[in-house]
Design a protein around this motif. Structure first.
Motif, PDB file in Angstrom:
ATOM      1  N   SER A 193      -2.808   8.706  -3.436  1.00  0.00           N
ATOM      2  CA  SER A 193      -4.211   9.045  -3.147  1.00  0.00           C
ATOM      3  C   SER A 193      -5.145   8.270  -4.071  1.00  0.00           C
ATOM      4  O   SER A 193      -6.265   7.924  -3.686  1.00  0.00           O
ATOM      5  CB  SER A 193      -4.432  10.554  -3.311  1.00  0.00           C
ATOM      6  N   THR A 232      -1.451  16.151  -1.524  1.00  0.00           N
ATOM      7  CA  THR A 232      -1.766  15.714  -0.154  1.00  0.00           C
ATOM      8  C   THR A 232      -0.717  16.302   0.783  1.00  0.00           C
ATOM      9  O   THR A 232       0.477  16.030   0.631  1.00  0.00           O
ATOM     10  CB  THR A 232      -1.748  14.171  -0.075  1.00  0.00           C
ATOM     11  N   ASP A 235      -4.183   8.125   3.849  1.00  0.00           N
ATOM     12  CA  ASP A 235      -3.497   8.836   2.769  1.00  0.00           C
ATOM     13  C   ASP A 235      -2.455   9.750   3.413  1.00  0.00           C
ATOM     14  O   ASP A 235      -2.724  10.373   4.449  1.00  0.00           O
ATOM     15  CB  ASP A 235      -4.523   9.663   1.979  1.00  0.00           C
TER      16      ASP A 235
HETATM   17 MG   LIG Z   1      -1.923  12.427  -2.615  1.00  0.00          MG
END
Ligand SMILES: [Mg+2]
Ligand SMILES: Nc1nc2c(ncn2[C@@H]2O[C@H](COP(=O)(O)OP(=O)(O)OP(=O)(O)O)[C@@H](O)[C@H]2O)c(=O)[nH]1
Length: 473
Positions: free
Chosen positions: A21, A42, A62
């Motif tokens: 990220s 994430t 992402d």
């Molecule tokens: Mg991440």
């Protein structure tokens, strides 16, 4: 963009907590990307488009980190169909399988045609799971690049990582997502060209668009800086008082207000520069030792920024004399090097630089009785240099703060805190650059409000060149 322009799309994948990220945030200049010290931040894919002139030029996706790479690899190796069918079948088969939840998320954009950017923290040793991830990505057959994002300064394992990467990736790059500068981002985009031939023309356009955009930001910053200098140098406030006994307190209050108002003008411009470089969410604090934390009017600021005593004496001589022939920027050789190589000593004698000196109030008698206290316009040329240095330092701080950088303490910007050395840029300006500033200062300080276009044009060019040099563009 022409119709055949394909928007290049890259999925940023890797093990949890490796800095995926952070890479997305820095590359897309988007500080809204969620980054955390805790692995598993994430959980779903999120697309980050890069917009230039209202058009999307590239997008980064992402993704969550791999959950069970060894098991997923085993499934893929056992798969009997064609390479093209492999990813699609994996996604169809495991759509509701909690064991491959993250693999399904992260492989979906790849199955849909995105290129792969694989991120690893190269400061840790290689593990079996990493090898499985790399092998799995190779089996997808999609164009792929590996990014070594070293979280620590450790380089012991770099060669091991590189030799493993050579087997699985079309391109490898060391890229520190927390420290990457503008030119490092451009270099990364440039190397993406080698991972897939069909993207080359599009990526070339993306790079050109990035460069044009950066040029525009520097031009706008230049305008803002000129406005700041002009507004601050010419700023004036007045207040009448009827008795002599009031005078001292009126003078003190007015001087204080003057400083506050100048501070506000400066802050507004700094804020606009911050926005221009897309720092929207966080208020990026300056390193504790930065001279920018000092008040604009403190004697330390005046000692460590702006010109040194010898340069100031010469500046005074120039501004005191006739304006003379306008200086030609090109003829002055400005394009070849604004800065002199010699480091400038700050010089002692803060009295000479004292911030107080430049805010000196004037008192004039009024025809109808009473007095008028006046603060500004500023006639001390060091004021211009100090303002310019502060804004240039602020600019350097902002442009070098990668959007993915969040942990303030772990990567401090090293700023010189040596009190005997100048910390700004202007003391290293060569003679011709200083002449341009001096003439500009004299011109904006003129009473008749007329401006000499040539002098202003030279100042704009000088500031623009300085910004280009600072940003390496
Ligand atoms: Mg991440
Ligand atoms: N020192 C240092 N820390 C970094 C660097 N890159 C990322 N980090 C830190 O590493 C942690 C994880 O970063 P993320 O970008 O959230 O990692 P991720 O791979 O997206 O993690 P998940 O979403 O959990 O899979 C954060 O605390 C980051 O600030 C780096 O280059 N240097």
């Amino acid at each position: 963009m022409t119709e055949e322009f394909i928007i290049p799309e890259f999925a940023i994948v890797g093990h949890p907590n490796e800095g995926k990220s952070t890479v997305v945030s820095t590359l897309s200049e988007d500080d809204s990307v969620r980054i955390s010290q805790i692995p598993g931040e994430t959980v779903e894919c999120r697309v980050f488009p890069v917009m230039i002139d209202g058009e999307e030029v590239i997008r980064f996706i992402d993704t969550p980190g791999f959950q069970a790479p060894k098991k997923a690899l085993a499934w893929m190796k056992a798969f009997k169909g064609s390479d093209e069918q492999m990813l699609k079948t994996f996604l169809d088969t495991h759509r509701n399988n909690p064991d491959f939840r993250d693999e399904c998320h992260l492989l979906k954009p790849i199955a849909d045609g995105a290129g792969i950017i694989y991120v690893v923290d190269g400061s840790r040793p290689l593990r079996k799971a990493d090898k499985a991830e790399m092998e799995l990505l190779r089996l997808t057959g999609r164009p792929r690049m590996a990014i070594i994002n070293c979280k620590e300064d450790e380089t012991l394992y770099l060669d091991i990582w590189k030799s493993e990467f050579i087997k699985h990736f079309n391109s490898i790059r060391v890229f520190n997502a927390q420290k990457a500068t503008y030119s490092e981002r451009i270099a990364l985009l440039d190397s993406l060209k080698s991972v897939e031939q069909v993207w080359q023309p599009s990526l070339e356009k993306v790079i050109r668009a990035f460069k044009r955009d950066w040029e525009r930001r520097n031009l706008r910053s230049t305008e803002l800086i000129c406005e700041l200098l002009q507004n601050c140098v010419t700023y004036q406030i007045k207040k009448n008082c009827t008795s002599k006994s009031q005078m001292e307190s009126v003078r003190d209050k007015l001087t204080e207000r003057y400083k506050i108002e100048i501070g506000k003008i400066e802050q507004k411009v700094h804020f606009k520069i911050r926005k221009l470089f897309k720092h929207n969410i966080f208020n990026y604090e300056l390193p504790a030792q930065s001279i920018l934390n000092d008040d604009l009017f403190s004697s330390r600021t005046w000692q460590l920024l702006g010109l040194n005593p010898g340069q100031l004496t010469m500046a005074a001589a120039i501004t005191g004399g006739a304006l003379g022939a306008a200086l030609d920027v090109a003829a002055a050789g400005l394009t070849f090097g604004i800065f002199t190589a010699i480091g400038s000593a700050a010089g002692a004698g803060s009295a000479f630089f004292g911030g107080e000196r430049m805010t000196k109030a004037k008192v004039v008698g009024l025809k109808l009785g009473g007095w008028q206290v006046i603060v500004g316009p500023n006639t001390n040329i060091q004021f211009l240099y100090v303002l310019l240095d502060r804004t240039l330092l602020y600019y350097a701080h902002i442009i070098n703060w990668a959007h993915g950088r969040r942990d303030y303490d772990c990567a401090k910007v090293s700023q010189n805190s040596d009190k005997s050395v100048k910390q700004g840029y202007t003391a290293s300006y060569d003679d011709s650059a200083r002449k341009i500033c001096n003439r500009y200062f004299k011109d904006i300080g003129k009473k008749d409000q007329s401006t000499n276009d040539y002098v202003h044009k030279n100042m704009v060019l000088l500031i623009k060149l300085t910004l280009d040099k600072i940003s390496g563009s």
